[in-house]
Design a protein around this motif. Structure first.
Motif, PDB file in Angstrom:
ATOM      1  N   GLU A  59      43.501  -6.248  52.823  1.00  0.00           N
ATOM      2  CA  GLU A  59      44.185  -5.007  53.204  1.00  0.00           C
ATOM      3  C   GLU A  59      44.871  -5.174  54.550  1.00  0.00           C
ATOM      4  OE1 GLU A  59      42.255  -0.710  52.059  1.00  0.00           O
ATOM      5  OE2 GLU A  59      41.374  -1.837  53.669  1.00  0.00           O
ATOM      6  N   VAL A  60      46.000  -4.530  54.722  1.00  0.00           N
ATOM      7  CA  VAL A  60      46.664  -4.540  56.036  1.00  0.00           C
ATOM      8  C   VAL A  60      47.139  -3.126  56.394  1.00  0.00           C
ATOM      9  CG1 VAL A  60      47.432  -6.939  56.140  1.00  0.00           C
ATOM     10  CG2 VAL A  60      48.831  -5.291  54.909  1.00  0.00           C
ATOM     11  N   PRO A  61      47.029  -2.766  57.690  1.00  0.00           N
ATOM     12  CA  PRO A  61      47.584  -1.473  58.113  1.00  0.00           C
ATOM     13  C   PRO A  61      49.094  -1.583  58.295  1.00  0.00           C
ATOM     14  CG  PRO A  61      46.502  -2.568  59.974  1.00  0.00           C
ATOM     15  CD  PRO A  61      46.363  -3.487  58.789  1.00  0.00           C
ATOM     16  N   ILE A  62      49.817  -0.641  57.736  1.00  0.00           N
ATOM     17  CA  ILE A  62      51.280  -0.625  57.849  1.00  0.00           C
ATOM     18  C   ILE A  62      51.715   0.818  58.085  1.00  0.00           C
ATOM     19  CG2 ILE A  62      53.481  -1.044  56.635  1.00  0.00           C
ATOM     20  CD1 ILE A  62      52.005  -3.667  57.113  1.00  0.00           C
ATOM     21  N   SER A  63      52.624   1.011  59.032  1.00  0.00           N
ATOM     22  CA  SER A  63      53.183   2.353  59.268  1.00  0.00           C
ATOM     23  C   SER A  63      54.412   2.529  58.391  1.00  0.00           C
ATOM     24  CB  SER A  63      53.594   2.513  60.737  1.00  0.00           C
ATOM     25  OG  SER A  63      52.457   2.495  61.549  1.00  0.00           O
ATOM     26  N   PRO A  64      54.421   3.501  57.482  1.00  0.00           N
ATOM     27  CA  PRO A  64      55.591   3.685  56.621  1.00  0.00           C
ATOM     28  C   PRO A  64      56.879   3.804  57.434  1.00  0.00           C
ATOM     29  CG  PRO A  64      53.769   4.971  55.784  1.00  0.00           C
ATOM     30  CD  PRO A  64      53.323   4.410  57.110  1.00  0.00           C
ATOM     31  N   LEU A  76      57.772   0.561  52.910  1.00  0.00           N
ATOM     32  CA  LEU A  76      57.007  -0.166  53.921  1.00  0.00           C
ATOM     33  C   LEU A  76      57.798  -1.402  54.322  1.00  0.00           C
ATOM     34  CD1 LEU A  76      53.460  -0.053  52.234  1.00  0.00           C
ATOM     35  CD2 LEU A  76      54.448   1.590  53.827  1.00  0.00           C
ATOM     36  N   CYS A  77      58.058  -1.525  55.607  1.00  0.00           N
ATOM     37  CA  CYS A  77      58.821  -2.670  56.116  1.00  0.00           C
ATOM     38  C   CYS A  77      57.800  -3.666  56.663  1.00  0.00           C
ATOM     39  CB  CYS A  77      59.751  -2.153  57.223  1.00  0.00           C
ATOM     40  SG  CYS A  77      60.615  -3.447  58.086  1.00  0.00           S
ATOM     41  N   VAL A  78      57.675  -4.808  56.012  1.00  0.00           N
ATOM     42  CA  VAL A  78      56.569  -5.719  56.337  1.00  0.00           C
ATOM     43  C   VAL A  78      57.076  -7.110  56.712  1.00  0.00           C
ATOM     44  CG1 VAL A  78      54.383  -6.701  55.535  1.00  0.00           C
ATOM     45  CG2 VAL A  78      55.096  -4.440  54.726  1.00  0.00           C
ATOM     46  N   ARG A  79      56.588  -7.601  57.835  1.00  0.00           N
ATOM     47  CA  ARG A  79      56.898  -8.972  58.262  1.00  0.00           C
ATOM     48  C   ARG A  79      55.821  -9.920  57.717  1.00  0.00           C
ATOM     49  NH1 ARG A  79      58.458  -9.635  64.247  1.00  0.00           N
ATOM     50  NH2 ARG A  79      60.440  -9.023  63.333  1.00  0.00           N
ATOM     51  N   ARG A  80      56.278 -11.066  57.259  1.00  0.00           N
ATOM     52  CA  ARG A  80      55.370 -12.094  56.737  1.00  0.00           C
ATOM     53  C   ARG A  80      54.788 -12.862  57.917  1.00  0.00           C
ATOM     54  NH1 ARG A  80      59.290 -14.909  54.182  1.00  0.00           N
ATOM     55  NH2 ARG A  80      59.138 -16.586  55.669  1.00  0.00           N
ATOM     56  N   VAL A  81      53.472 -12.629  58.206  1.00  0.00           N
ATOM     57  CA  VAL A  81      52.877 -13.300  59.371  1.00  0.00           C
ATOM     58  C   VAL A  81      51.615 -14.071  59.039  1.00  0.00           C
ATOM     59  CG1 VAL A  81      53.770 -11.667  61.103  1.00  0.00           C
ATOM     60  CG2 VAL A  81      51.535 -11.254  60.077  1.00  0.00           C
ATOM     61  N   GLY A  82      50.943 -13.735  57.923  1.00  0.00           N
ATOM     62  CA  GLY A  82      49.659 -14.380  57.654  1.00  0.00           C
ATOM     63  C   GLY A  82      49.235 -14.177  56.215  1.00  0.00           C
ATOM     64  N   HIS A  83      47.938 -14.236  55.988  1.00  0.00           N
ATOM     65  CA  HIS A  83      47.374 -14.313  54.640  1.00  0.00           C
ATOM     66  C   HIS A  83      47.873 -13.193  53.702  1.00  0.00           C
ATOM     67  CE1 HIS A  83      44.579 -15.379  51.586  1.00  0.00           C
ATOM     68  NE2 HIS A  83      43.975 -14.199  51.645  1.00  0.00           N
ATOM     69  N   VAL A  84      47.610 -11.952  54.044  1.00  0.00           N
ATOM     70  CA  VAL A  84      47.926 -10.842  53.131  1.00  0.00           C
ATOM     71  C   VAL A  84      49.444 -10.644  53.014  1.00  0.00           C
ATOM     72  CG1 VAL A  84      47.608  -8.380  52.670  1.00  0.00           C
ATOM     73  CG2 VAL A  84      45.731  -9.707  53.653  1.00  0.00           C
ATOM     74  N   THR A  85      50.115 -10.674  54.140  1.00  0.00           N
ATOM     75  CA  THR A  85      51.565 -10.413  54.095  1.00  0.00           C
ATOM     76  C   THR A  85      52.323 -11.555  53.404  1.00  0.00           C
ATOM     77  OG1 THR A  85      51.696 -11.217  56.386  1.00  0.00           O
ATOM     78  CG2 THR A  85      51.609  -8.833  56.070  1.00  0.00           C
ATOM     79  N   GLU A  86      51.819 -12.786  53.495  1.00  0.00           N
ATOM     80  CA  GLU A  86      52.429 -13.913  52.752  1.00  0.00           C
ATOM     81  C   GLU A  86      52.361 -13.613  51.251  1.00  0.00           C
ATOM     82  OE1 GLU A  86      53.797 -16.858  53.343  1.00  0.00           O
ATOM     83  OE2 GLU A  86      53.364 -17.332  55.440  1.00  0.00           O
ATOM     84  N   GLY A 123      62.146  -5.231  68.282  1.00  0.00           N
ATOM     85  CA  GLY A 123      61.846  -6.046  67.102  1.00  0.00           C
ATOM     86  C   GLY A 123      61.407  -5.215  65.909  1.00  0.00           C
ATOM     87  N   LEU A 124      60.242  -5.582  65.351  1.00  0.00           N
ATOM     88  CA  LEU A 124      59.716  -4.891  64.174  1.00  0.00           C
ATOM     89  C   LEU A 124      59.298  -3.450  64.489  1.00  0.00           C
ATOM     90  CD1 LEU A 124      58.909  -5.348  61.180  1.00  0.00           C
ATOM     91  CD2 LEU A 124      56.669  -6.096  62.006  1.00  0.00           C
ATOM     92  N   GLY A 125      59.234  -3.108  65.763  1.00  0.00           N
ATOM     93  CA  GLY A 125      58.886  -1.753  66.188  1.00  0.00           C
ATOM     94  C   GLY A 125      59.845  -0.701  65.640  1.00  0.00           C
ATOM     95  N   LEU A 243      50.263   1.736  69.087  1.00  0.00           N
ATOM     96  CA  LEU A 243      49.522   0.500  69.369  1.00  0.00           C
ATOM     97  C   LEU A 243      49.048  -0.162  68.079  1.00  0.00           C
ATOM     98  CD1 LEU A 243      47.288   1.284  72.475  1.00  0.00           C
ATOM     99  CD2 LEU A 243      49.644   0.487  72.381  1.00  0.00           C
ATOM    100  N   GLU A 244      48.916  -1.477  68.140  1.00  0.00           N
ATOM    101  CA  GLU A 244      48.433  -2.244  66.985  1.00  0.00           C
ATOM    102  C   GLU A 244      47.104  -2.898  67.329  1.00  0.00           C
ATOM    103  OE1 GLU A 244      50.788  -5.159  65.057  1.00  0.00           O
ATOM    104  OE2 GLU A 244      52.414  -3.770  64.672  1.00  0.00           O
ATOM    105  N   ARG A 245      46.143  -2.736  66.460  1.00  0.00           N
ATOM    106  CA  ARG A 245      44.882  -3.457  66.558  1.00  0.00           C
ATOM    107  C   ARG A 245      44.487  -3.909  65.164  1.00  0.00           C
ATOM    108  NH1 ARG A 245      46.140  -3.178  71.076  1.00  0.00           N
ATOM    109  NH2 ARG A 245      44.894  -2.850  72.941  1.00  0.00           N
ATOM    110  N   ARG A 246      43.669  -4.929  65.093  1.00  0.00           N
ATOM    111  CA  ARG A 246      43.161  -5.345  63.790  1.00  0.00           C
ATOM    112  C   ARG A 246      42.282  -4.227  63.246  1.00  0.00           C
ATOM    113  NH1 ARG A 246      43.161  -9.936  61.297  1.00  0.00           N
ATOM    114  NH2 ARG A 246      44.430 -11.598  62.140  1.00  0.00           N
ATOM    115  N   MET A 247      42.453  -3.880  61.995  1.00  0.00           N
ATOM    116  CA  MET A 247      41.696  -2.760  61.426  1.00  0.00           C
ATOM    117  C   MET A 247      40.926  -3.196  60.200  1.00  0.00           C
ATOM    118  SD  MET A 247      44.081   0.504  61.936  1.00  0.00           S
ATOM    119  CE  MET A 247      44.723   0.916  63.552  1.00  0.00           C
TER     120      MET A 247
END
Ligand SMILES: Cc1cc2nc3c(=O)[nH]c(=O)nc-3n(C[C@H](O)[C@H](O)[C@H](O)COP(=O)(O)OP(=O)(O)OC[C@H]3O[C@@H](n4cnc5c(N)ncnc54)[C@H](O)[C@@H]3O)c2cc1C
Ligand code: FES
Length: 283
Positions: A59-64, A76-86, A123-125, A243-247
């Motif tokens: 699961e990943v947190p994403i702000s619509p 949902l605008c998602v950048r490919r950065v790691g496991h789930v988003t890949e 950027g992605l902000g 703010l972004e934190r791991r959730m």
């Protein structure tokens, strides 16, 4: 199964409808949640987030990036950065997904009403701020002047550029774009400044005493912009940061997202700069 639908821990089923590539690593995904999710999603406030699950990955947190559409679909605008988003980026339309939320505190729209709003995206902000911008423009009469300043590293990494230009051409907002760096071959091929986002703010004349500023971008940018805005006269209570934190749980149970004594998933992700003073790890 119906009783499970009331648990914030159990995802609603959702389906990937389509995707549009916005840059080499970032795409806009349109997702259709099951019908029973729509009432909850209708309460979405820009700045809140959903927990998107990719079966078999996590699961990943994403702000619509938009308000839910009339048919209930979400962008949902998602950048490919790691496991789930890949894995998400490899999915084809029709793929099954899961969705929890919306969660957290979004932008304080009631307090912002009647005020000028300055959006600052790095950027992605731009993704979370796009849903705020769309809300502000749909309810244009409720707000004062609307200004978006958006900075990207390079012209080809600037997301939603044509769409933002079209919105600005509609007359409801002012738009200032900047890139850190413009490769030589692209000179003259873009209509934005070359420089950092804080440089755009330097010469900007605005009613600082009344303005709400909404910021979304990387943390080093926040440190700089918050100081600049306060120097210009914007009160820390009216500087809003996402703010972004791991959730993990997304609903205040696991403390994974702690920022000092606050929880990013419950007290944020949108915070007032005044609430973060005295929490050095916040920014
Ligand atoms: C409230 C909120 C809203 C978000 N909105 C968006 C959005 O609209 N679009 C988008 O593309 N991303 C967004 N993100 C970030 C997104 O959740 C992460 O990129 C994603 O969780 C990465 O998961 P992964 O499995 O692909 O990467 P992982 O394999 O878990 O990690 C890849 C890299 O990213 C870092 N990372 C992962 N998650 C985070 C995080 N939350 N904060 C800081 N670093 C992290 C890791 O340390 C690692 O270096 C948001 C995050 C939060 C908390
Ligand atoms: S993600 Fe579990 S408490 Fe915030």
């Amino acid at each position: 199964m119906r009783e499970h639908r009331h648990s914030p821990h159990v995802p609603y089923a959702a389906q990937l409808i389509d995707r549009r590539d916005l840059s080499e690593d970032t795409s806009l995904f349109r997702i259709a949640p099951e019908a029973s999710a729509l009432a909850e999603l209708a309460s979405f406030v820009p700045g809140q987030f959903v927990q998107l699950s990719v079966p078999g990955a996590g699961e990943v947190p994403i702000s619509p990036a938009d308000l839910p559409a009339a048919d209930g679909t979400l962008e949902l605008c998602v950048r490919r950065v790691g496991h789930v988003t890949e894995l998400l980026h490899k999915l084809k339309p029709g793929a099954r997904l899961g969705l929890r939320g919306p969660f957290g505190c979004g932008f304080p729209l009631g307090d912002m009403a009647g005020r000028p709003v300055l959006l600052l995206a790095g950027g992605l902000g731009i993704a979370p701020l796009r849903s705020l911008l769309i809300h502000l423009l749909r309810q244009r009469d409720r707000y004062g002047d609307i200004t978006l300043m958006y900075g990207a590293k390079q012209p080809r990494l600037m997301l939603f550029r044509e769409e933002l230009a079209a919105l600005a051409a509609g007359g409801g907002m002012r738009l200032y774009l900047t890139v850190d760096f413009a490769p030589e071959q692209q000179e003259g091929d873009y209509s934005c400044a070359v420089g950092l986002l804080p440089d755009l703010l330097k010469g900007f004349r605005f009613d600082a005493a009344a303005t709400y500023a909404a910021l979304c971008g990387p943390p080093p940018l926040y440190r700089c912009l918050v100081a600049d805005l306060e120097r210009a006269g914007v009160a820390a209570e009216r500087i809003l940061l996402s703010l972004e934190r791991r959730m993990r749980c997304g609903v205040g149970r696991c403390c994974h997202c702690a920022i000092g004594q606050k929880l990013c998933c419950m007290d944020g992700p949108v915070f007032r700069a005044s609430d973060l003073k005295g929490i050095p790890e916040a920014l």
